[in-house]
Design an enzyme around this catalytic site. Structure first.
Site, PDB file in Angstrom:
ATOM      1  N   GLY A   1     -21.958  -5.207  21.046  1.00 32.76           N
ATOM      2  CA  GLY A   1     -22.450  -5.374  19.691  1.00 32.76           C
ATOM      3  C   GLY A   1     -21.592  -6.300  18.867  1.00 32.76           C
ATOM      4  O   GLY A   1     -20.606  -6.868  19.352  1.00 32.76           O
TER       5      GLY A   1
ATOM      6  N   ILE B   1     -28.312  -5.104  24.344  1.00 31.73           N
ATOM      7  CA  ILE B   1     -27.228  -5.341  25.302  1.00 31.73           C
ATOM      8  C   ILE B   1     -26.459  -4.050  25.564  1.00 31.73           C
ATOM      9  O   ILE B   1     -25.984  -3.814  26.679  1.00 31.73           O
ATOM     10  CB  ILE B   1     -26.290  -6.445  24.771  1.00 31.73           C
ATOM     11  CG1 ILE B   1     -27.063  -7.778  24.707  1.00 31.73           C
ATOM     12  CG2 ILE B   1     -25.056  -6.600  25.642  1.00 31.73           C
ATOM     13  CD1 ILE B   1     -26.342  -8.876  23.965  1.00 31.73           C
ATOM     14  N   GLY B   2     -26.346  -3.207  24.552  1.00 32.80           N
ATOM     15  CA  GLY B   2     -25.647  -1.934  24.722  1.00 32.80           C
ATOM     16  C   GLY B   2     -26.540  -0.800  25.166  1.00 32.80           C
ATOM     17  O   GLY B   2     -26.080   0.341  25.257  1.00 32.80           O
TER      18      GLY B   2
ATOM     19  N   GLU C   1       0.838  -1.211   0.000  1.00 29.21           N
ATOM     20  CA  GLU C   1       0.000   0.000   0.000  1.00 29.21           C
ATOM     21  C   GLU C   1       0.871   1.259   0.000  1.00 29.21           C
ATOM     22  O   GLU C   1       0.637   2.202  -0.765  1.00 29.21           O
ATOM     23  CB  GLU C   1      -0.922  -0.013   1.216  1.00 29.21           C
ATOM     24  CG  GLU C   1      -1.664   1.280   1.477  1.00 29.21           C
ATOM     25  CD  GLU C   1      -1.637   1.690   2.929  1.00 29.21           C
ATOM     26  OE1 GLU C   1      -1.216   2.829   3.221  1.00 29.21           O
ATOM     27  OE2 GLU C   1      -2.040   0.869   3.789  1.00 29.21           O
TER      28      GLU C   1
ATOM     29  N   SER D   1     -24.247  19.899  10.256  1.00 34.55           N
ATOM     30  CA  SER D   1     -23.392  19.989  11.435  1.00 34.55           C
ATOM     31  C   SER D   1     -22.103  20.738  11.130  1.00 34.55           C
ATOM     32  O   SER D   1     -21.610  21.521  11.953  1.00 34.55           O
ATOM     33  CB  SER D   1     -23.075  18.595  11.968  1.00 34.55           C
ATOM     34  OG  SER D   1     -22.430  17.811  10.986  1.00 34.55           O
TER      35      SER D   1
ATOM     36  N   GLU E   1     -28.600   1.844  27.426  1.00 33.31           N
ATOM     37  CA  GLU E   1     -28.146   2.527  28.635  1.00 33.31           C
ATOM     38  C   GLU E   1     -29.293   3.092  29.463  1.00 33.31           C
ATOM     39  O   GLU E   1     -29.075   3.841  30.415  1.00 33.31           O
ATOM     40  CB  GLU E   1     -27.165   3.648  28.255  1.00 33.31           C
ATOM     41  CG  GLU E   1     -25.931   3.118  27.531  1.00 33.31           C
ATOM     42  CD  GLU E   1     -24.960   4.217  27.128  1.00 33.31           C
ATOM     43  OE1 GLU E   1     -25.131   5.362  27.592  1.00 33.31           O
ATOM     44  OE2 GLU E   1     -24.035   3.927  26.357  1.00 33.31           O
ATOM     45  N   GLY E   2     -30.525   2.748  29.077  1.00 31.16           N
ATOM     46  CA  GLY E   2     -31.675   3.278  29.785  1.00 31.16           C
ATOM     47  C   GLY E   2     -32.061   2.434  31.004  1.00 31.16           C
ATOM     48  O   GLY E   2     -31.343   1.526  31.430  1.00 31.16           O
TER      49      GLY E   2
END
Length: 1014
Positions: A353, A329-330, A102, A892, A332-333
């Site tokens: 994940g 699984i990820g 490369e 943004s 956060e609530g």
């Protein structure tokens, strides 16, 4: 050049996938051009409703996939080639060969033999380029001014047709690869990634060392009888096959014109009829499962990772079972795994994940950031993880959760921002072989088929018997018996006892763990607000009181249902001394930690808030879908003014903050050089050492007493931009003001209290040297700063044009030819309205030697500028003009441009147009005078600060080529003497006391006139 684009391609907020799209055209099996070079043509590429680009996908006769993007409005054209070959196909005896290949493709081809032809052409035509090598991909990409796409493609195509791999470049570029590897040796992310690979089945290609270094590419390969250049030629010949290549090209031209440009060039690439490499067996077999590794990091970090092997899920992208499980699984609530672990004081963050492996295998992982107490409860954390997985099995896959994810994905796809051309082409070329060509744009968002059996299949792989555990902490120093070969990482590897596995297999459920609730933040109103009658091109002041000033700009360009609200809350108490600075930071960390569970739902629904501590107070921004933006802002402010510190979380956050301060010593040497330049030049900047020394003075009682004082007097300056009315923007600002006044009795700051920090003014003809030691990395670093003065249109453009002209030769001479180091950068440093030229090099050579080579290079510029033709000079002028006139592709980015002008208090919202207009009047004589006055060794107004970060570690003994490279000017490594000896800066306080300060930059608009219009 990047070695790996990402090391861990997982996220607790995994990608959202779309279920709605628009089909614009119809399919046809062959292009109307009747070109035999095209085997298949697809015009029915699925794109989002707001996407105004045009697309065509081709399969060439040689098997290459080509994706064409026509964008008549683009200010930059771009192309990217992805070769479906990465370092997992390296020869066993020559680790790093794919990565080295490369590097080498940039350094000359049969048609364009000059080593810097490609980079020089791009630099002269507003372009840039880069590349990366990963497990199974090598990706090359560039952007350039639209008129020069065809000429650049001709040069680019030669990479894949006839690279030279010259002997001289081969020997020198090994040093660059070695330097790149050296910079990663003390980086925990790279160390942990390679340790995972090294713990895999040694017969599996995943276990290879992908970066390579001088030892693998030169010393050992020679000992084994290999000629490295011959091996490069062989690797390129064997693996760079047209049917393993995917090309994406974006330009102003029509699709037919792009086809006519691309097809003849790339049809010439040879098709070797290779199969895409697959690894049907996972890299971790029975011998590697049920193991726990205990690893000593460089930084003071603590984390634990649980990892499971899962099948390759790419073919199930419309169902995406890995995303469904990662979303849960990820989460956060309330009821989440993270919520329970934080309540026990064991972790601060959780990431979960699916993780990319290579074609044929993937991983699923859960990573937690451990507290000191959590490190003593790793088995209990694993138990809770399996109890959460058991809850998911008991509940079974839920259609409503899948549909919520699908709806969020559909929303994200529908209102997707444009990407910068080179990012866009690079990403698209990397996935062209993974999806049907008509679905390339939407496949990573598409989630349309709910298949519970697939979700359960993946869930059934997440078993204790299929698990590997890694725990990382300084605690394990002195307790390890193994050292990883390539990075020297110390670790201990143990088999997990069978009784523990049995315990986790039978751990049952936990009452605190549950599925998330329905997300109340998902927007439902995507209407655009009516356009205001007045539509100024830049933000306008719509409010100005003793307590607040507000700028407003309604979006009339992107036309998306999104908005941005940014506020700087100024309080002089926030940075008055290191103690108060620490307390301000602690408040921000504690508040964000407490609000995390509430704000998480907003974030996955496309609404995000950011709160940071600054030298002036705090910066708060809320951004995302406009439907519920004001609601989120109100709730954040209300929670802020009623915030009560949790004593248990206080201790945890304070300890984590202290570790982050201590870990600064392990950052890269060039980062230290940049940091210490700011320390020297700033009127006031509390150092990491000063903050750490006073952290112990912070107590819970002091912090609680500090917060009312912090909010007692404030000044607010804000910007509201996007899909919002003028009245709506004013209401947001007044809501913020009113809550502070009513709840905390906040009063106005005096105008004299709204002071801004200033930059030191170096005297004419000076040369100061500041030195610091680095005890972690074997490389040293240097930043030389040539201060030229305050920002204003004339000097801005002379400096930017000078940097435009020198950037390519600086890199070519110092990095490519002299091989001073992998990191070589020349550019502009701007701070507090003052600017100058900066040159940064990270190197195994001494800073004194590197400085001499930088000065030697700068002295050559007298001849370079003097002999430059009018045509070449104008090329650089137009290249810089094109770069400056490139419009933001995302809302943004546009918002950030406006906001940077506001927080700098310069308010030059038309900066690009004003400065480019002046740029086009600059002559070569103007630039030579700028150089002679400010930069050259004899310049009367030369203001030089050199910051040296010296390594205390022993440097390498030089077991590779070109360890004593001759300097480009024939001095054979003799340092260039300077006419001025440096003044050593030893006492920073005394240095700053005796130094003048630049005045603050004046605003570019008349604020009083702006106020009078209110």
């Amino acid at each position: 050049m990047l070695t790996f684009r990402t090391l861990f391609s997982v996220c607790k907020r995994t990608l959202l996938y779309a279920t709605t799209f628009t089909i614009r055209q119809t399919t046809r099996s062959i292009t109307s051009m009747g070109d035999s070079c095209i085997k298949h043509c697809v015009n029915n590429v699925i794109k989002s409703d707001g996407d105004d680009r045009h697309y065509r996908a081709l399969e060439l006769g040689n098997g290459m996939r080509v994706f064409l993007v026509s964008d008549p409005d683009t200010e930059k054209s771009s192309a990217a080639m992805d070769v479906y070959i990465g370092h997992m196909k390296d020869p066993r005896d020559i680790p790093g060969l794919a990565h080295f290949c490369e590097h080498m493709l940039f350094l000359g081809t049969q048609k364009y033999p000059s080593e810097n032809e490609y980079s020089k052409f791009l630099n002269e035509h507003a372009g840039s380029s880069n590349a990366f090598t990963s497990n199974e991909h090598t990706n090359y990409y560039f952007d350039v001014g639209p008129e020069y796409l065809s000429n650049t493609l001709d040069r680019f195509a030669q990479f894949f047709l006839e690279p030279l791999f010259t002997e001289s470049a081969t020997e020198r570029e090994i040093n660059a690869v070695n330097s790149e590897n050296d910079k990663n040796l003390q980086n925990d992310t790279w160390r942990l990634y390679q340790l995972e690979k090294s713990l895999a089945d040694p017969n599996h290609d995943y276990s290879k060392f992908g970066t390579g270094n001088k030892h693998t590419l030169w010393t050992r390969s020679k000992e084994l009888g290999y000629n490295i250049r011959d091996e490069l030629l062989k690797f390129h010949s064997q693996h760079y096959s047209a049917n393993l290549m995917s090309l994406t090209v974006l330009g102003k031209e029509s699709l037919d014109d792009l086809s006519a440009m691309v097809v003849p060039l790339f049809s010439a690439v040879t098709n070797k009829n290779l199969s895409v490499a697959e690894w049907p067996e996972p890299p971790f077999g029975a011998d590697q499962m049920c193991t726990a590794s205990y690893v000593v990091p460089v930084k003071d970090i603590r984390n634990m990772t649980l990892n499971w092997a899962i099948p390759d899920l790419h073919e199930h992208y419309k169902t995406n079972p890995g995303h469904y499980l990662g979303h849960l699984i990820g989460h956060e609530g309330k009821g989440s795994l993270l919520s329970e672990l934080k309540a026990r004081g064991w972790v601060n963050t959780l990431v979960g994940g699916q993780q990319q492996g290579a074609r044929g295998f993937m991983f699923f992982m859960v990573n937690v950031d451990l507290t000191a107490e959590g490190l003593e409860h790793v088995d209990d954390i694993i138990t809770l993880t399996y109890q959460y997985l058991n809850m998911l099995r008991k509940e079974g896959p839920k259609k409503w959760i899948f549909q919520e994810c699908a709806d969020l994905g559909a929303m994200q796809f529908r209102f997707k921002d444009k990407e910068r051309p080179r990012n866009y082409t690079s990403a698209l070329s990397g996935i062209l072989m993974d999806y049907p060509m008509e679905e390339v744009l939407c496949a990573q968002y598409l989630q349309s088929e709910f298949k519970p059996d697939l979700i359960n299949m993946v869930l059934d792989k997440l078993l204790p018997s299929n698990m590997r555990v890694s725990v990382v902490a300084k605690k394990f120093a002195g307790q390890t018996e193994k050292t990883e070969a390539w990075y020297g990482t110390d670790y201990k590897l143990e088999k997990i006892p069978a009784d523990k596995i049995k315990t986790w297999e039978n751990c049952g459920l936990h009452e605190a763990l549950s599925l998330p609730e329905v997300n109340e933040f998902i927007p439902t109103n995507f209407d655009l607000v009516p356009q205001e009658m007045e539509q100024p091109a830049a933000p306008m002041m719509v409010k100005n009181t003793g307590m607040a000033r507000l700028w407003y700009k309604q979006d009339n360009k992107f036309k998306l249902p999104k908005a941005f609200a940014s506020f700087e809350l100024t309080s002089p108490l926030a940075y008055i001394d290191p103690l108060h600075a620490n307390m301000a930071v602690m408040f921000v960390h504690l508040f964000k930690d407490a609000l995390n569970e509430y704000a998480y739902n907003a974030e996955i629904a496309g609404l995000k808030y950011v709160l940071n501590s600054t030298a002036y107070g705090m910066a708060l921004s809320v951004r995302g879908y406009s439907d519920k933006l004001a609601i989120l802002l109100r709730r954040i402010i209300e929670k802020m003014v009623t915030f009560d510190i949790d004593p248990k979380r206080y201790d945890i956050i304070k300890e984590a903050y202290g570790r982050s301060l201590r870990n600064f010593h392990a950052e890269q040497p060039h980062q230290h050089a940049v940091y210490f330049t700011s320390v020297v030049m700033s009127e006031l900047l509390w150092t990491q050492e000063e903050l750490l020394d006073t952290l112990e003075e912070v107590s819970l009682e002091k912090l609680k007493a500090f917060l009312p004082q912090l909010f007692s007097k404030m000044y607010i300056e804000g910007l509201v931009y996007g899909n919002v009315t003028k009245q709506g923007s004013v209401e947001m600002c007044e809501m913020l003001e009113n809550i502070l006044r009513e709840r905390l009795h906040t009063k106005e700051l005096l105008p004299s209290q709204r002071r801004r920090l200033r930059e030191l003014q170096l005297p004419d003809g000076c040369y100061y040297l500041y030195q610091r030691m680095n005890n972690v990395h074997k490389s040293s670093s240097i930043e030389i700063y040539y201060q030229v003065g305050q920002q204003q249109t004339t000097i801005n453009m002379l400096l930017e044009l000078f940097v435009q002209i020198i950037s390519e030769p600086c890199f070519n001479i110092l990095r490519t030819k002299e091989q001073l180091g992998y990191i070589v950068f020349s550019g502009i440093r701007r701070q507090s309205g003052v600017q100058g030229l900066r040159v940064i090099v990270q190197s195994d050579r001494t800073p004194q030697y590197v400085e001499s080579r930088i000065e030697a290079f700068l002295e050559t510029l007298r001849e370079t500028l003097g002999t430059m033709s009018a045509e070449e000079f104008q090329k650089h002028v137009m290249a810089l003009a094109l770069k400056r006139q490139e419009k933001p592709k995302k809302m943004s980015v546009q918002c950030n441009q406006y906001w940077s002008e506001i927080i700098a208090q310069q308010y030059n919202f038309d900066r690009d147009d004003i400065e480019v207009t002046y740029l086009k009047t600059v002559t070569k004589e103007d630039l030579i005078k700028f150089y002679e006055d400010n930069i050259s060794l004899s310049a009367p107004r030369r203001h030089k600060l050199s910051v040296h970060v010296l390594s205390s570690l022993e440097r390498g003994t030089g077991d590779g080529p070109s360890d004593a490279l001759d300097a480009a000017d024939g001095t054979n490594n003799q340092e260039v003497a300077t006419t001025v000896q440096p003044v050593i800066v030893e006492d920073l306080s005394a240095f700053k006391r005796d130094m003048a300060l630049y005045p603050l930059a004046k605003p570019y608009i008349d604020l009083q006139k702006a106020v009078s219009k209110l």
